[in-house]
Design a protein around this motif. Sequence first.
Motif, PDB file in Angstrom:
ATOM      1  N   GLU A   1     -12.532  -2.473  -4.215  1.00 49.87           N
ATOM      2  CA  GLU A   1     -12.715  -4.021  -3.605  1.00 49.87           C
ATOM      3  C   GLU A   1     -14.133  -4.092  -3.226  1.00 49.87           C
ATOM      4  O   GLU A   1     -14.770  -5.026  -3.619  1.00 49.87           O
ATOM      5  CB  GLU A   1     -11.789  -4.203  -2.408  1.00 49.87           C
ATOM      6  CG  GLU A   1     -10.377  -4.678  -2.593  1.00 49.87           C
ATOM      7  CD  GLU A   1      -9.649  -4.601  -1.447  1.00 49.87           C
ATOM      8  OE1 GLU A   1     -10.257  -4.600  -0.275  1.00 49.87           O
ATOM      9  OE2 GLU A   1      -8.455  -4.733  -1.566  1.00 49.87           O
ATOM     10  N   ASP A   2     -14.892  -3.213  -2.770  1.00 50.25           N
ATOM     11  CA  ASP A   2     -16.173  -2.976  -2.435  1.00 50.25           C
ATOM     12  C   ASP A   2     -17.252  -2.976  -3.393  1.00 50.25           C
ATOM     13  O   ASP A   2     -18.104  -3.555  -3.472  1.00 50.25           O
ATOM     14  CB  ASP A   2     -16.649  -1.614  -1.545  1.00 50.25           C
ATOM     15  CG  ASP A   2     -15.767  -1.760  -0.044  1.00 50.25           C
ATOM     16  OD1 ASP A   2     -15.518  -2.940   0.107  1.00 50.25           O
ATOM     17  OD2 ASP A   2     -15.653  -0.720   0.493  1.00 50.25           O
ATOM     18  N   ASN A   3     -16.740  -2.671  -4.693  1.00 52.35           N
ATOM     19  CA  ASN A   3     -17.435  -2.288  -5.887  1.00 52.35           C
ATOM     20  C   ASN A   3     -17.186  -3.564  -6.769  1.00 52.35           C
ATOM     21  O   ASN A   3     -17.450  -3.316  -8.011  1.00 52.35           O
ATOM     22  CB  ASN A   3     -17.621  -0.980  -6.391  1.00 52.35           C
ATOM     23  CG  ASN A   3     -18.294   0.053  -5.599  1.00 52.35           C
ATOM     24  OD1 ASN A   3     -19.307  -0.150  -5.073  1.00 52.35           O
ATOM     25  ND2 ASN A   3     -17.434   0.744  -4.858  1.00 52.35           N
TER      26      ASN A   3
ATOM     27  N   SER B   1       0.753  -0.931   0.058  1.00 51.73           N
ATOM     28  CA  SER B   1      -0.072  -0.131  -0.027  1.00 51.73           C
ATOM     29  C   SER B   1       0.868   1.358  -0.121  1.00 51.73           C
ATOM     30  O   SER B   1       2.135   1.133   0.202  1.00 51.73           O
ATOM     31  CB  SER B   1      -0.808   0.019   1.065  1.00 51.73           C
ATOM     32  OG  SER B   1       0.142   0.042   2.224  1.00 51.73           O
ATOM     33  N   ARG B   2       0.126   2.385  -0.344  1.00 52.55           N
ATOM     34  CA  ARG B   2       1.146   3.589  -0.300  1.00 52.55           C
ATOM     35  C   ARG B   2       0.460   4.508   0.748  1.00 52.55           C
ATOM     36  O   ARG B   2      -0.747   5.182   0.584  1.00 52.55           O
ATOM     37  CB  ARG B   2       0.836   4.472  -1.409  1.00 52.55           C
ATOM     38  CG  ARG B   2       1.385   3.484  -2.940  1.00 52.55           C
ATOM     39  CD  ARG B   2       1.171   4.285  -3.841  1.00 52.55           C
ATOM     40  NE  ARG B   2       1.800   3.685  -5.318  1.00 52.55           N
ATOM     41  CZ  ARG B   2       1.573   4.120  -6.177  1.00 52.55           C
ATOM     42  NH1 ARG B   2       0.765   4.966  -6.689  1.00 52.55           N
ATOM     43  NH2 ARG B   2       1.830   2.950  -7.304  1.00 52.55           N
ATOM     44  N   LYS B   3       0.765   4.281   2.223  1.00 52.53           N
ATOM     45  CA  LYS B   3       0.031   4.930   3.176  1.00 52.53           C
ATOM     46  C   LYS B   3       0.550   6.202   3.119  1.00 52.53           C
ATOM     47  O   LYS B   3       1.599   6.725   2.908  1.00 52.53           O
ATOM     48  CB  LYS B   3       0.609   4.273   4.651  1.00 52.53           C
ATOM     49  CG  LYS B   3       0.219   2.721   4.695  1.00 52.53           C
ATOM     50  CD  LYS B   3       0.596   1.976   5.873  1.00 52.53           C
ATOM     51  CE  LYS B   3       0.453   0.718   5.915  1.00 52.53           C
ATOM     52  NZ  LYS B   3       1.036  -0.190   6.987  1.00 52.53           N
ATOM     53  N   ASP B   4      -0.386   7.105   3.802  1.00 52.04           N
ATOM     54  CA  ASP B   4      -0.332   8.387   3.833  1.00 52.04           C
ATOM     55  C   ASP B   4       0.291   9.190   2.475  1.00 52.04           C
ATOM     56  O   ASP B   4       1.036  10.188   2.679  1.00 52.04           O
ATOM     57  CB  ASP B   4       0.381   9.050   4.924  1.00 52.04           C
ATOM     58  CG  ASP B   4      -0.022   8.100   6.251  1.00 52.04           C
ATOM     59  OD1 ASP B   4      -1.435   8.179   6.539  1.00 52.04           O
ATOM     60  OD2 ASP B   4       0.812   7.844   7.157  1.00 52.04           O
ATOM     61  N   ARG B   5      -0.133   8.638   1.342  1.00 49.88           N
ATOM     62  CA  ARG B   5       0.116   9.590   0.305  1.00 49.88           C
ATOM     63  C   ARG B   5      -0.967  10.076  -0.403  1.00 49.88           C
ATOM     64  O   ARG B   5      -2.036   9.504  -0.819  1.00 49.88           O
ATOM     65  CB  ARG B   5       0.876   8.484  -0.747  1.00 49.88           C
ATOM     66  CG  ARG B   5       2.075   7.588  -0.246  1.00 49.88           C
ATOM     67  CD  ARG B   5       3.155   8.292  -0.309  1.00 49.88           C
ATOM     68  NE  ARG B   5       4.274   7.578   0.305  1.00 49.88           N
ATOM     69  CZ  ARG B   5       5.581   7.844   0.084  1.00 49.88           C
ATOM     70  NH1 ARG B   5       5.962   8.662  -0.725  1.00 49.88           N
ATOM     71  NH2 ARG B   5       6.498   7.033   0.625  1.00 49.88           N
TER      72      ARG B   5
ATOM     73  N   GLU C   1      -7.947   4.455   0.141  1.00 50.80           N
ATOM     74  CA  GLU C   1      -9.380   4.556   0.236  1.00 50.80           C
ATOM     75  C   GLU C   1      -9.719   4.066  -1.314  1.00 50.80           C
ATOM     76  O   GLU C   1     -11.021   3.652  -1.392  1.00 50.80           O
ATOM     77  CB  GLU C   1      -9.578   6.093   0.486  1.00 50.80           C
ATOM     78  CG  GLU C   1      -9.401   6.575   1.673  1.00 50.80           C
ATOM     79  CD  GLU C   1      -9.860   7.962   1.773  1.00 50.80           C
ATOM     80  OE1 GLU C   1     -10.106   8.652   1.073  1.00 50.80           O
ATOM     81  OE2 GLU C   1      -9.819   8.441   3.025  1.00 50.80           O
ATOM     82  N   TYR C   2      -8.946   4.435  -2.372  1.00 48.96           N
ATOM     83  CA  TYR C   2      -9.458   3.971  -3.780  1.00 48.96           C
ATOM     84  C   TYR C   2      -9.523   2.648  -3.780  1.00 48.96           C
ATOM     85  O   TYR C   2     -10.184   1.841  -4.415  1.00 48.96           O
ATOM     86  CB  TYR C   2      -8.516   4.830  -4.683  1.00 48.96           C
ATOM     87  CG  TYR C   2      -8.688   3.860  -6.191  1.00 48.96           C
ATOM     88  CD1 TYR C   2      -9.896   4.462  -6.981  1.00 48.96           C
ATOM     89  CD2 TYR C   2      -7.812   3.207  -6.453  1.00 48.96           C
ATOM     90  CE1 TYR C   2      -9.800   4.013  -8.052  1.00 48.96           C
ATOM     91  CE2 TYR C   2      -7.940   2.797  -7.857  1.00 48.96           C
ATOM     92  CZ  TYR C   2      -9.013   2.854  -8.853  1.00 48.96           C
ATOM     93  OH  TYR C   2      -9.348   2.455  -9.997  1.00 48.96           O
TER      94      TYR C   2
END
Length: 138
Positions: free
Chosen positions: A112-114, A91-95, A106-107
Amino acid sequence: MSGFDYSKWDRLEISDDEDTFHPNLDKGLNIRVNRITRDRKEDEINEEVKRLTDKGELEKAAKIEAKRPLHVDNVCHVAEERTIIQSSDGSRKDRLKKGEEFSVDEYTMFKEDNQGVLDRFTNADWTTSEGLLKEYGH
């Protein structure tokens, strides 16, 4: 007559890999000599421009700079250089990119949700995709 001014390309120097040398001479040696000569000319031009700039003769310095030969090292410049480093979990945390209001994580969660809706849309025909857009689109 063309509407474009191609005169700036008159200053273009031949690159190192051209066959501009004698066949009995070592190609690598000639390339090194060409590079050394080019670097010396660049240094001379830089010194002259600096000297004229220090004296306050900016117009003469600009004329010399405009006559600078173009070669592989100065014909273009890097507009943007970025290095993206991901964490160990991928992941790219805090970017956040400039102008974005959400993070990459978040993207990823949204995707994943959709995923089911995306799969249905990918495999849909024209009328089904139109209905999905009406149902889920904005």
